[in-house]
Design an enzyme around this catalytic site. Structure first.
Site, mmCIF file in Angstrom:
data_model
loop_
_atom_site.group_PDB
_atom_site.id
_atom_site.type_symbol
_atom_site.label_atom_id
_atom_site.label_comp_id
_atom_site.label_asym_id
_atom_site.label_seq_id
_atom_site.Cartn_x
_atom_site.Cartn_y
_atom_site.Cartn_z
ATOM 1 N N GLY A 190 7.888 13.863 -21.512
ATOM 2 C CA GLY A 190 7.293 13.545 -20.215
ATOM 3 C C GLY A 190 5.886 12.984 -20.324
ATOM 4 O O GLY A 190 5.550 12.009 -19.652
ATOM 5 N N LYS B 295 13.658 11.375 -21.941
ATOM 6 C CA LYS B 295 14.648 11.178 -23.014
ATOM 7 C C LYS B 295 15.232 12.506 -23.436
ATOM 8 O O LYS B 295 14.610 13.567 -23.290
ATOM 9 C CB LYS B 295 14.039 10.467 -24.222
ATOM 10 C CG LYS B 295 12.871 11.193 -24.921
ATOM 11 C CD LYS B 295 13.252 12.250 -25.935
ATOM 12 C CE LYS B 295 12.046 12.951 -26.540
ATOM 13 N NZ LYS B 295 12.346 14.210 -27.228
ATOM 14 N N ASP C 278 6.727 9.227 -29.510
ATOM 15 C CA ASP C 278 7.797 9.026 -28.528
ATOM 16 C C ASP C 278 7.440 7.976 -27.468
ATOM 17 O O ASP C 278 8.271 7.669 -26.604
ATOM 18 C CB ASP C 278 8.109 10.340 -27.795
ATOM 19 C CG ASP C 278 8.799 11.363 -28.686
ATOM 20 O OD1 ASP C 278 9.277 10.984 -29.769
ATOM 21 O OD2 ASP C 278 8.853 12.537 -28.280
HETATM 22 O O1 C5P Z 1 3.234 11.705 -32.277
HETATM 23 P P1 C5P Z 1 2.973 12.878 -31.414
HETATM 24 O O2 C5P Z 1 1.514 12.992 -31.029
HETATM 25 O O3 C5P Z 1 3.861 12.982 -30.233
HETATM 26 O O4 C5P Z 1 3.275 14.153 -32.297
HETATM 27 C C1 C5P Z 1 2.860 15.441 -31.921
HETATM 28 C C2 C5P Z 1 2.970 16.363 -33.122
HETATM 29 O O5 C5P Z 1 4.348 16.607 -33.423
HETATM 30 C C3 C5P Z 1 2.372 15.838 -34.398
HETATM 31 O O6 C5P Z 1 0.994 16.112 -34.478
HETATM 32 C C4 C5P Z 1 3.163 16.586 -35.462
HETATM 33 O O7 C5P Z 1 2.685 17.908 -35.592
HETATM 34 C C5 C5P Z 1 4.539 16.673 -34.838
HETATM 35 N N1 C5P Z 1 5.405 15.549 -35.259
HETATM 36 C C6 C5P Z 1 5.912 15.562 -36.546
HETATM 37 N N2 C5P Z 1 6.718 14.527 -36.954
HETATM 38 C C7 C5P Z 1 7.046 13.529 -36.107
HETATM 39 C C8 C5P Z 1 6.558 13.513 -34.782
HETATM 40 C C9 C5P Z 1 5.733 14.546 -34.380
HETATM 41 O O8 C5P Z 1 5.627 16.474 -37.333
HETATM 42 N N3 C5P Z 1 7.843 12.558 -36.531
#
Ligand code: C5P
Length: 308
Positions: A104, A10, A139
């Site tokens: 990815g 994406k 994501d």
């Molecule tokens: O959800 P995911 O594990 O992909 O997110 C990785 C990190 O990115 C989270 O731990 C956070 O630090 C940050 N994040 C965020 N706000 C979001 C998505 C991700 O702060 N909406």
């Protein structure tokens, strides 16, 4: 028997970032756009537990232990159905840049969910797969859905968006990745430094841009290019200043739009034809401001089992 799932990367054509929430996430107005540059994940019988292998130019950077999100996806699906420790091997054919801001790892997790679901004959309802995907990462649900969609909340509350036509992109891959949490932290730090505050009481919840939503229905890359925004771009540029030269090289070589993809460091360029995308990719590689550059297009559908 094996099952292979193809899954798209994406780019965020809008990444509106709200303030830091108490749970450590940020509220987003995140317009996801799925592109044909993608990975393939094959699930087949294993010996014990979840094992992984990976091929592709960046394969050396992909963890093959339990920390890999695709392995966690297989275990989560098995646990949800009360299956004993699954014995499955996942092979990842990796084309999506690793830690590049193109989701990815999330794509591979979505593909693993779908591939194991088919391999184990579980027929899990789409809504349940979405919930399991959201548990794995912000994501991951979009990689199942594909197309173009608005992601609210931390990105997992999805609403498909209408889009007209096909758009031609080039992705310029940098040397080395960027950590998504580090880029969000840098975004907070820059906001603090500018005196804006960084929490969700300081920064309003972002909304989808009406101009962007309208541009997506025109089929006109120049209209879309004018509305591209990424609130994480200043943070990615602060952590990796060399990206400014990559963006400038793409613009100088004729891109109609340029932005950092998600949390970076991959840079995304919009062009007005497949021919222009191929020429721009060659110019970017010749510029020496990126490691490789890939022409591609979108939107494309989400994760899907390949026939055969
Ligand atoms: O959800 P995911 O594990 O992909 O997110 C990785 C990190 O990115 C989270 O731990 C956070 O630090 C940050 N994040 C965020 N706000 C979001 C998505 C991700 O702060 N909406």
């Amino acid at each position: 028997m094996t099952v292979t799932v193809r899954v798209p990367a994406k780019v965020n054509v809008q990444l509106g970032v709200g303030g830091l929430r108490a749970d450590g996430f940020h509220d987003l107005a995140n317009v996801f756009f799925a592109v044909a540059l993608g990975d393939e994940v094959t699930a087949g019988p294993g010996t014990a537990g979840v094992t992984l292998s990976c091929e592709g130019p960046d394969a050396g950077q992909v963890p093959l232990d339990d920390s890999n999100l695709a392995a966690r996806a297989a275990r989560l699906l098995a646990a949800h159905h009360g299956l004993a420790e699954p014995a499955v091997h996942l092979h990842i054919r990796k084309a999506i840049p690793v830690a590049g801001g193109m989701a990815g790892g999330s794509a591979d997790a979505a593909a693993a969910l779908l591939a194991c679901d088919a391999l184990w004959g579980l027929d899990t309802p789409a809504a349940t797969l979405h919930d399991l995907a959201a548990e794995l990462g912000s994501d991951v649900p979009f990689a199942l859905l594909g197309g173009v969609a608005l992601g609210r909340g931390r990105g997992e509350l999805l609403e498909p968006l209408p889009v007209t036509g096909s758009y031609h992109w080039v992705f310029a891959v940098a040397d080395g990745g960027l950590s998504t949490p580090a880029v969000f932290r840098e975004c907070d730090r820059l906001r603090e430094e500018a005196g804006l505050g960084a929490t969700d009481t300081d920064i309003p919840t972002p909304d989808a841009s009406p101009a962007l939503l309208a541009a997506l229905t025109t089929g006109d890359p120049k209209a879309l290019a004018e509305t591209l925004t990424n609130d994480l771009q200043p943070a990615a540029l602060s952590l990796r200043p060399a990206l400014a030269a990559t963006l400038a090289a793409g613009t100088a070589a004729g891109a109609v739009g340029a932005l950092v993809s998600g949390s970076g460091p991959t840079c995304a360029f919009l062009t007005d034809s497949a021919e222009a995308a191929a020429a721009l990719a060659a110019a970017l590689e010749a510029s020496g401001t990126c490691r490789t550059a890939h022409p591609t297009y979108g939107p494309v559908p989400g994760a899907a089992v390949l026939p055969g």
